[in-house]
Scaffold this motif. Structure first.
Motif, PDB file in Angstrom:
ATOM      1  N   GLY A 112      -3.161   3.589  -2.687  1.00  0.00           N
ATOM      2  CA  GLY A 112      -3.824   2.307  -2.896  1.00  0.00           C
ATOM      3  C   GLY A 112      -2.818   1.175  -2.887  1.00  0.00           C
ATOM      4  N   THR A 113      -3.322  -0.019  -3.085  1.00  0.00           N
ATOM      5  CA  THR A 113      -2.495  -1.229  -3.111  1.00  0.00           C
ATOM      6  C   THR A 113      -1.975  -1.464  -4.522  1.00  0.00           C
ATOM      7  OG1 THR A 113      -3.833  -2.191  -1.351  1.00  0.00           O
ATOM      8  CG2 THR A 113      -2.443  -3.693  -2.613  1.00  0.00           C
TER       9      THR A 113
ATOM     10  N   ILE B 116      -9.658   2.323  -8.863  1.00  0.00           N
ATOM     11  CA  ILE B 116      -8.339   1.935  -9.343  1.00  0.00           C
ATOM     12  C   ILE B 116      -7.693   3.128 -10.049  1.00  0.00           C
ATOM     13  CG2 ILE B 116      -9.169   1.032 -11.559  1.00  0.00           C
ATOM     14  CD1 ILE B 116      -7.035  -1.176 -11.256  1.00  0.00           C
TER      15      ILE B 116
ATOM     16  N   TYR C 162       0.863  -1.186   0.000  1.00  0.00           N
ATOM     17  CA  TYR C 162       0.000   0.000   0.000  1.00  0.00           C
ATOM     18  C   TYR C 162       0.894   1.229   0.000  1.00  0.00           C
ATOM     19  CZ  TYR C 162      -4.128   2.832   1.023  1.00  0.00           C
ATOM     20  OH  TYR C 162      -5.157   3.736   0.941  1.00  0.00           O
TER      21      TYR C 162
ATOM     22  N   GLU D 183      -1.239  -3.290  -7.653  1.00  0.00           N
ATOM     23  CA  GLU D 183      -1.753  -4.530  -8.242  1.00  0.00           C
ATOM     24  C   GLU D 183      -0.841  -5.074  -9.335  1.00  0.00           C
ATOM     25  OE1 GLU D 183      -5.752  -4.328  -9.608  1.00  0.00           O
ATOM     26  OE2 GLU D 183      -6.564  -4.661  -7.601  1.00  0.00           O
TER      27      GLU D 183
ATOM     28  N   LYS E 201      -0.460   0.298 -11.419  1.00  0.00           N
ATOM     29  CA  LYS E 201      -1.889   0.205 -11.178  1.00  0.00           C
ATOM     30  C   LYS E 201      -2.127   0.102  -9.670  1.00  0.00           C
ATOM     31  CE  LYS E 201      -4.156  -2.241 -14.085  1.00  0.00           C
ATOM     32  NZ  LYS E 201      -4.718  -3.403 -14.818  1.00  0.00           N
TER      33      LYS E 201
ATOM     34  N   GLY F 202     -12.143   0.649  -3.533  1.00  0.00           N
ATOM     35  CA  GLY F 202     -12.434  -0.060  -4.772  1.00  0.00           C
ATOM     36  C   GLY F 202     -11.989   0.630  -6.034  1.00  0.00           C
TER      37      GLY F 202
ATOM     38  N   ARG G 228      -4.914   0.082  -6.467  1.00  0.00           N
ATOM     39  CA  ARG G 228      -6.294  -0.198  -6.086  1.00  0.00           C
ATOM     40  C   ARG G 228      -6.588   0.498  -4.762  1.00  0.00           C
ATOM     41  NH1 ARG G 228     -10.701  -2.095  -8.655  1.00  0.00           N
ATOM     42  NH2 ARG G 228      -9.393  -3.709  -9.633  1.00  0.00           N
ATOM     43  N   HIS G 229      -7.486   1.489  -4.788  1.00  0.00           N
ATOM     44  CA  HIS G 229      -7.867   2.207  -3.576  1.00  0.00           C
ATOM     45  C   HIS G 229      -8.651   1.286  -2.649  1.00  0.00           C
ATOM     46  CE1 HIS G 229      -9.793   5.363  -1.071  1.00  0.00           C
ATOM     47  NE2 HIS G 229      -8.689   6.044  -1.361  1.00  0.00           N
ATOM     48  N   HIS G 230      -8.581   1.574  -1.326  1.00  0.00           N
ATOM     49  CA  HIS G 230      -9.250   0.688  -0.381  1.00  0.00           C
ATOM     50  C   HIS G 230     -10.764   0.749  -0.517  1.00  0.00           C
ATOM     51  CE1 HIS G 230      -8.720   4.611   1.674  1.00  0.00           C
ATOM     52  NE2 HIS G 230      -9.916   4.365   2.177  1.00  0.00           N
TER      53      HIS G 230
END
Length: 703
Positions: free
Chosen positions: A538-539, A557, A530, A541, A549, A555, A551-553
């Motif tokens: 975000g995480t 992106i 993260y 991916e 890329k 949802g 991914r926000h917590h």
């Protein structure tokens, strides 16, 4: 007989010349000598048409050649009865002279002897068969050993038949003609038996070889019905081909001319054609679902049957017409893709030693790829050699000659070999990368060194795979063009100039790629971590060459170019210190609160749910400040990144409960209202204060 004076008044031959003439006539009457003379004549007669056929001819020339061939076949058809009668007389005289049984009875007798020897081997090898049937396929090596043992047993089974039939026959002295006939047909029977063993080895229909669980040994992955069908049909076709070849050869031995032998060969070929058509129309069909229509699912089964029927009939007509070049081109065009597909399926079926991916499918191993690609290369090279021989192209002479066509052909062959080699290397590299990625699918303990290594591998290997693919494609194209005679130095220089121009025109893209390389070299972030950079968080991916890329917590992106990241805040490395505050009244016993918080930290440390993620337990640091309504107590704990929120919620819930049980009350804001409006204003203020305190208590209870 002739009116020539020279011959009418010539002297009579002396006794020595008469003896030589008689010996010549006796030699001509020998069936083998007559067969050799006829074959030599046939070769001489066929040399001219063959030479003409090798040259490019017009349509009229092709029609002329076809009419001449049809005329020869009609002559052979008319001459066949007389040739057969003469051959029967020669064979009858040979049998009468040797005082032996007819060849057909000898063949049947020695086939029976071979079957008896085969039965003896069956009885003696019952222990061997039981051992093979009891083998378990725990590993790929066990499977290969069991299949090899079964193949060895089947080969010995046929060898026993050959020794009992051919070996027993050759142990006696026979006349040459009888020996050749009997040995030829016994050899055809042995070929048929070997073909059955080979197809039993590849397809392993149920019950083949006397094994109750024979389908375990199957090399080509097909259904039981298909295995039974094709084992029988292919065995019959190979056996009939062997019988026909021996028959045509023996017709030459018996003195048949070439046209009658061709008529016999084409007639026997009709039976082979019917066997192939029957196998196609009666083959088991696989009913595919609508979601998985298969490679040619859009073509109906009946349409495919008609297609193969037309194809087989066309092959037979090309063979009869003597158009062997189109014949072999058509055979290779259909057989090569099918052989490659069967090899791929068989290798995958035998060498299932790869790792299973997330969908449960087995990834191929290195040995599987090497064997499959190696056999495919052998098949392609063999097809090239066969077509070169059919088309009268001397592959060894290509290098010694210099012309535009030969240079192009030489370059095409070299390019094909280069592409096959690079394809093999690339598939091996891809399998190694996929296997390494497959080994990193299972997560390890959070925060451990193995987990960090796993995340780094899953970050770098996909990028390495894409870079290597581009590199292999570029190298393959350059080497293939070089082998075709194209000067690649100007291409490389031109590509450099074009690259510079593209670099100036697409500076942002180049900047993204270079920035991404430095981020990866600095190990700034990995897949699964993260991060936060400016307004992006975000995480991670996945990566590409120019972007990451996230991914926000919640949802969403983000696809962020590397050049826009700037300073990166990695929230998933090593450890996280979480700080929290609680406000209590001014009259609170701080030492008592410290002991309660320390006890809660120890309880969380031994809790199985939080022990693995807690690095340092919860403890109170003291009074942070004096608030407007009470004392602000400051606490902290150290945990694994990403797990601090769950531990924080549990800690606040336990603190609230413990403070309530020990009489430590939270701080309440005090509001003093002064004025002359009386008790109504004071009551309203007290009611508002009570609602505010209830809201604070509810928020503390919910964490």
């Amino acid at each position: 007989m002739f009116s020539s004076p020279g011959f009418a008044q010539g002297p009579a031959p002396d006794p020595e010349q008469a003896e030589k003439i008689q010996r010549f006539l006796d030699l001509v009457d020998d069936p083998q000598v007559r067969s050799w003379l006829l074959s030599a004549k046939t070769t001489t007669d066929a040399a001219a048409p063959a030479a003409v056929a090798n040259e490019p001819v017009s349509y009229a020339g092709f029609v002329t050649i076809f009419r001449a061939r049809a005329t020869r076949l009609l002559e052979g058809l008319r001459a066949f009865p007389s040739e057969a009668a003469r051959a029967a007389a020669v064979l009858e005289g040979e049998v009468d002279a040797s005082h032996s049984a007819r060849p057909i009875f000898l063949v049947l007798a020695f086939v029976a002897a071979g079957l008896a020897a085969q039965w003896c081997f069956w009885w003696l090898s019952r222990g061997w068969r039981a051992w093979i049937a009891s083998l378990r396929f725990l590993t790929v090596r066990d499977k290969l050993m069991a299949i090899s043992a079964r193949l060895l047993w089947g080969t010995c089974y046929v060898v026993a038949f050959a020794l009992g039939s051919l070996g027993f026959f050759l142990a006696f002295d026979w006349l040459p003609l009888v020996r050749e006939i009997v040995v030829g047909y016994l050899f055809a029977v042995v070929i048929f038996r070997l073909a059955r063993v080979a197809f039993d080895f590849l397809l392993a229909p149920p019950g083949s070889g006397g094994f109750a669980n024979a389908e375990r040994f199957r090399v080509v992955p097909v259904s039981d019905q298909a295995a039974t069908h094709w084992t029988k049909r292919l065995g019959y076709m190979v056996g009939w081909y062997a019988f026909g070849s021996v028959t045509v050869h023996l017709l030459a031995t018996l003195g048949f001319a070439d046209p009658p032998r061709q008529v016999a060969a084409y007639t026997l070929g009709i039976v082979l054609l019917f066997l192939g058509i029957e196998a196609v129309w009666n083959r088991p069909t696989v009913h595919l679902s609508s979601t998985q229509p298969g490679r040619f699912g859009w073509i109906g089964v009946r349409a495919r049957n008609w297609f193969w029927t037309v194809y087989l009939v066309t092959l037979w007509l090309l063979w009869v017409a003597g158009a062997m070049k189109p014949f072999w081109i058509a055979v290779v065009a259909a057989a090569l893709p099918g052989a490659i597909a069967l090899v791929r399926a068989s290798v995958d079926n035998l060498l299932q030693g790869g790792l299973a991916d997330a969908e449960g499918q087995n990834r191929p191993g290195v040995i599987s790829v090497m064997v499959e690609r190696g056999v495919r290369a052998v098949l392609i090279v063999g097809a090239i050699v066969l077509l070169a021989d059919v088309l009268d192209i001397e592959l060894t002479g290509i290098t010694a000659q210099d012309s535009a066509a030969l240079r192009l052909m030489r370059g095409a062959l070299s390019a094909g070999i280069i592409l096959l080699a690079i394809d093999l290397v690339w598939n091996i590299v891809k399998v190694l990368i996929d296997r390494k990625l497959g080994e990193t699918e299972s997560a390890h303990e959070v925060g451990s060194e193995r987990e960090r290594r796993r995340a780094r591998i899953r970050t770098l290997l996909p990028i390495l795979k894409n870079v290597l693919m581009i590199l292999f494609v570029a190298v393959a194209i350059m080497m293939a063009l070089s082998s075709l005679g194209v000067e690649i130095a100007p291409l490389i220089a031109g590509a450099g100039v074009v690259g510079v121009a593209i670099g100036f025109g697409a500076q942002t893209v180049v900047k993204d790629i270079i920035s991404g390389m430095f981020y990866l070299l600095d190990d700034a972030f990995r897949v699964g971590e993260y991060i936060q950079s400016g307004s992006y968080k975000g995480t991670v991916e996945s990566f590409s060459l120019r972007s990451v890329k996230l991914r926000h917590h919640r949802g969403a992106i983000y696809i962020v170019p590397f050049s826009e990241l700037g300073a990166v805040q990695n929230l998933s490395r090593d450890w996280v210190i979480e700080k929290l505050t609680v406000t209590v009244g001014f009259d609170t016993d701080v030492d008592k609160a410290r002991k309660i918080i320390k006890k809660i930290g120890q309880e969380l440390l031994v809790d199985p749910e939080f022990a693995a993620i807690t690095i340092e337990p919860l403890k109170m640091q003291g009074i942070d400040s004096l608030g407007d309504s009470g004392l602000i107590l400051r606490m902290k704990f150290t945990t694994v990144p990403g797990e601090q929120f769950m531990l924080k919620r549990r800690a606040l819930m336990m603190i609230n409960k413990a403070f309530h049980e020990n009489g430590i009350k939270p701080a309440f804001p005090t509001v003093q209202v002064a004025g002359d409006r009386g008790t109504d204003v004071a009551a309203a203020a007290q009611q508002a204060l009570a609602k505010h305190n209830e809201a604070i208590a509810a928020a503390a209870a919910s964490g």
